[in-house]
Scaffold this motif. Structure first.
Motif, PDB file in Angstrom:
ATOM      1  N   ARG A 169       0.699  -1.346   0.091  1.00 47.24           N
ATOM      2  CA  ARG A 169      -0.224  -0.007   0.277  1.00 47.24           C
ATOM      3  C   ARG A 169       1.152   1.036  -0.283  1.00 47.24           C
ATOM      4  N   GLN A 170       1.610   1.222   0.696  1.00 50.21           N
ATOM      5  CA  GLN A 170       2.819   2.086   1.031  1.00 50.21           C
ATOM      6  C   GLN A 170       3.484   2.758  -0.684  1.00 50.21           C
ATOM      7  N   VAL A 171       3.727   1.682  -1.495  1.00 53.29           N
ATOM      8  CA  VAL A 171       4.228   2.098  -2.259  1.00 53.29           C
ATOM      9  C   VAL A 171       3.515   1.608  -3.508  1.00 53.29           C
ATOM     10  N   GLY A 172       2.188   1.964  -3.354  1.00 53.73           N
ATOM     11  CA  GLY A 172       1.172   1.642  -3.951  1.00 53.73           C
ATOM     12  C   GLY A 172       1.115   3.520  -3.634  1.00 53.73           C
ATOM     13  N   LEU A 173       0.710   4.374  -2.722  1.00 53.77           N
ATOM     14  CA  LEU A 173       0.516   5.429  -2.393  1.00 53.77           C
ATOM     15  C   LEU A 173       1.298   6.467  -3.047  1.00 53.77           C
ATOM     16  N   ALA A 174       2.392   5.662  -2.465  1.00 48.43           N
ATOM     17  CA  ALA A 174       4.067   6.716  -3.690  1.00 48.43           C
ATOM     18  C   ALA A 174       3.716   7.168  -4.972  1.00 48.43           C
ATOM     19  N   LEU A 175       3.769   5.725  -5.677  1.00 49.77           N
ATOM     20  CA  LEU A 175       3.130   5.756  -7.604  1.00 49.77           C
ATOM     21  C   LEU A 175       2.227   6.600  -7.442  1.00 49.77           C
ATOM     22  N   GLY A 176       0.962   6.313  -7.083  1.00 47.64           N
ATOM     23  CA  GLY A 176      -0.068   6.978  -6.818  1.00 47.64           C
ATOM     24  C   GLY A 176       0.110   8.450  -7.050  1.00 47.64           C
ATOM     25  N   LEU A 177       0.509   9.299  -6.206  1.00 50.39           N
ATOM     26  CA  LEU A 177       0.911  10.252  -5.573  1.00 50.39           C
ATOM     27  C   LEU A 177       1.685  11.058  -6.711  1.00 50.39           C
ATOM     28  N   SER A 178       2.682  10.398  -7.358  1.00 52.51           N
ATOM     29  CA  SER A 178       3.703  10.326  -8.111  1.00 52.51           C
ATOM     30  C   SER A 178       2.811  10.496  -9.179  1.00 52.51           C
ATOM     31  N   ALA A 179       1.744   9.728  -9.830  1.00 53.13           N
ATOM     32  CA  ALA A 179       1.398  10.115 -10.841  1.00 53.13           C
ATOM     33  C   ALA A 179       0.344  11.050 -11.071  1.00 53.13           C
ATOM     34  N   PHE A 180      -0.062  11.717 -10.128  1.00 53.95           N
ATOM     35  CA  PHE A 180      -1.633  12.532 -10.045  1.00 53.95           C
ATOM     36  C   PHE A 180      -0.725  14.059  -9.792  1.00 53.95           C
ATOM     37  N   PHE A 181       0.876  14.019  -8.811  1.00 51.98           N
ATOM     38  CA  PHE A 181       1.678  15.505  -9.405  1.00 51.98           C
ATOM     39  C   PHE A 181       1.946  15.605 -10.116  1.00 51.98           C
ATOM     40  N   LEU A 182       2.249  14.529 -11.508  1.00 52.09           N
ATOM     41  CA  LEU A 182       3.393  14.877 -12.713  1.00 52.09           C
ATOM     42  C   LEU A 182       1.608  15.201 -13.470  1.00 52.09           C
ATOM     43  N   TRP A 183       0.473  14.780 -13.202  1.00 49.07           N
ATOM     44  CA  TRP A 183      -0.836  15.354 -14.065  1.00 49.07           C
ATOM     45  C   TRP A 183      -0.853  17.317 -13.995  1.00 49.07           C
ATOM     46  N   GLY A 184      -0.879  17.077 -12.464  1.00 48.29           N
ATOM     47  CA  GLY A 184      -1.381  18.682 -11.721  1.00 48.29           C
ATOM     48  C   GLY A 184      -0.028  19.619 -12.277  1.00 48.29           C
ATOM     49  N   PHE A 185       1.357  19.287 -13.232  1.00 44.98           N
ATOM     50  CA  PHE A 185       2.281  20.270 -13.670  1.00 44.98           C
ATOM     51  C   PHE A 185       2.188  20.252 -14.964  1.00 44.98           C
ATOM     52  N   LEU A 186       1.327  19.295 -15.217  1.00 43.04           N
ATOM     53  CA  LEU A 186       1.530  18.893 -16.691  1.00 43.04           C
ATOM     54  C   LEU A 186       1.244  20.534 -17.353  1.00 43.04           C
ATOM     55  N   PRO A 187      -0.196  21.212 -16.848  1.00 45.08           N
ATOM     56  CA  PRO A 187       0.328  22.274 -17.930  1.00 45.08           C
ATOM     57  C   PRO A 187       1.758  23.339 -18.624  1.00 45.08           C
ATOM     58  N   ALA A 188       2.230  23.082 -17.008  1.00 41.52           N
ATOM     59  CA  ALA A 188       3.800  24.237 -17.603  1.00 41.52           C
ATOM     60  C   ALA A 188       4.504  23.272 -18.484  1.00 41.52           C
ATOM     61  N   TYR A 189       4.384  21.943 -18.990  1.00 35.46           N
ATOM     62  CA  TYR A 189       4.839  21.403 -19.415  1.00 35.46           C
ATOM     63  C   TYR A 189       4.496  21.516 -20.924  1.00 35.46           C
ATOM     64  N   TYR A 190       2.771  21.856 -20.970  1.00 31.81           N
ATOM     65  CA  TYR A 190       2.680  22.346 -22.268  1.00 31.81           C
ATOM     66  C   TYR A 190       2.447  24.023 -22.176  1.00 31.81           C
ATOM     67  N   LYS A 191       3.136  25.228 -21.922  1.00 33.23           N
ATOM     68  CA  LYS A 191       3.383  26.146 -21.917  1.00 33.23           C
ATOM     69  C   LYS A 191       4.907  26.167 -23.300  1.00 33.23           C
ATOM     70  N   LEU A 192       5.723  25.085 -22.565  1.00 33.32           N
ATOM     71  CA  LEU A 192       6.675  25.216 -23.870  1.00 33.32           C
ATOM     72  C   LEU A 192       6.379  24.815 -25.122  1.00 33.32           C
ATOM     73  N   THR A 193       5.162  24.405 -25.836  1.00 32.94           N
ATOM     74  CA  THR A 193       5.385  24.217 -26.743  1.00 32.94           C
ATOM     75  C   THR A 193       3.994  25.016 -27.140  1.00 32.94           C
ATOM     76  N   THR A 194       3.872  26.173 -26.699  1.00 34.68           N
ATOM     77  CA  THR A 194       2.607  27.041 -27.398  1.00 34.68           C
ATOM     78  C   THR A 194       3.009  27.853 -28.455  1.00 34.68           C
ATOM     79  N   ALA A 195       4.607  27.620 -29.209  1.00 37.82           N
ATOM     80  CA  ALA A 195       4.719  28.630 -30.894  1.00 37.82           C
ATOM     81  C   ALA A 195       3.460  27.437 -31.480  1.00 37.82           C
TER      82      ALA A 195
END
Length: 315
Positions: free
Chosen positions: A13-39
């Motif tokens: 469960r601890q491993v699952g929590l770490a993996l799940g939190l990592s996924a949602f944190f990455l999805w949260g910061f996804l807009p910042a990534y697509y700022k790189l392709t605004t051109a």
């Protein structure tokens, strides 16, 4: 049972929590990534994202020896057809998401993903004829009122938020009807979309005289190639984490991404919240609190119902 055996589920469960939190944190910061392709126009970015997702997810599955699962899916027309429908839904979601980022509408993105769980419940009511609890009805009513207030006050329907919420909820519903793994399913969807994505890039390049390969701008090309990675990597983390966690915890974690997106919009990209928008966000949070409390209560009651009562001891 040994102490080591007892500790194994907790460690999983601890491993699952770490993996799940990592996924949602990455999805949260996804807009910042697509700022790189605004051109690059959003539709062109989506076409690249589809094609590079084939490469990234294909490489991931090939390394794990799971390409056979995708071949098996494609050999079943009924399943492939359902994944074609889900592919259409997720491509709409990607297009609206990337367009919103390019137009500095990340707050609308956040609002849409906050509303998504409630839209999923509404789809269950309408499509699956599910019955809702009183708390779920209240939550949906509050969310509907929030959308209405935002539309009236801003003078326009919050179409970005609604499009994101409904397209992703539709995608979730369609994927629930198909018994395939997350990564093989995504690769199948990307493969089904790839001929259209490639054809669109060719058409766009010819009609506008644009070099859609962007080889003349290596950094931009690298960012476009990376769209495949930022699509595949969080999904792989989520799939691995979800297998180790109760659905209740997974459901609660889905609020992490829109929370991060809201903070990015306000504190990094300087989007104006305004009193009306803040009020509608507050209403959405109230509806989610009601919805979440009800979900936790129903989950607890279901666990209690499944737990056998101890037999009375003889006196």
């Amino acid at each position: 049972m040994t102490d080591k055996q007892l500790a194994a589920p907790d460690k999983e469960r601890q491993v699952g929590l770490a993996l799940g939190l990592s996924a949602f944190f990455l999805w949260g910061f996804l807009p910042a990534y697509y700022k790189l392709t605004t051109a690059v126009p959003a539709d062109v970015v989506v076409a690249h994202r589809i094609l590079w997702s084939v490469v990234a997810v294909g490489a991931f599955l090939a390394l794990r020896g799971r390409i056979g699962e995708v071949i098996a899916i494609l050999r079943k027309p009924a399943i492939a057809f359902k994944l074609a429908l889900s592919a259409a839904a997720i491509s709409v979601n990607w297009l609206v998401f990337i367009y919103a980022v390019e137009q500095n509408e990340i707050l609308s993105v956040s609002f849409g993903y906050f509303a998504n769980p409630l839209v999923s419940v509404a789809i269950g009511l309408i499509v699956l004829k599910e019955t809702l609890s009183r708390a779920q009805w209240v939550a949906i009513a509050i969310a509907t009122f929030a959308v209405g207030v935002q539309g009236v006050a801003l003078g326009e329907i919050p179409w970005i938020s609604l499009a994101l919420a409904f397209s992703f909820a539709t995608y979730g519903y369609l994927r629930k009807t198909v018994d395939v793994g997350a990564s093989p399913g995504l690769l199948t969807e990307a493969l089904l979309l790839s001929p259209f994505a490639a054809a669109y890039l060719v058409w766009f390049g010819v009609s506008t005289g644009t070099d859609v390969t962007y080889v003349g701008d290596p950094w931009l090309l690298l960012a476009l190639i990376g769209t495949g990675v930022v699509t595949a990597f969080p999904l792989a983390l989520f799939a691995a984490g979800a297998r180790r966690l109760p659905l209740t915890i997974v459901g609660l974690m889905q609020y992490i991404a829109p929370s991060i997106q809201m903070l990015l919009a306000i504190f990094v990209y300087g989007e104006e919240v305004g009193e009306v928008r803040f009020a509608t966000f507050a209403l959405i949070w109230v509806s989610l609190a009601i919805f979440t409390f009800d979900a936790l209560k129903r989950s607890r009651d279901a666990r209690r119902a499944r737990t056998p009562k101890a037999a009375p001891q003889a006196r």
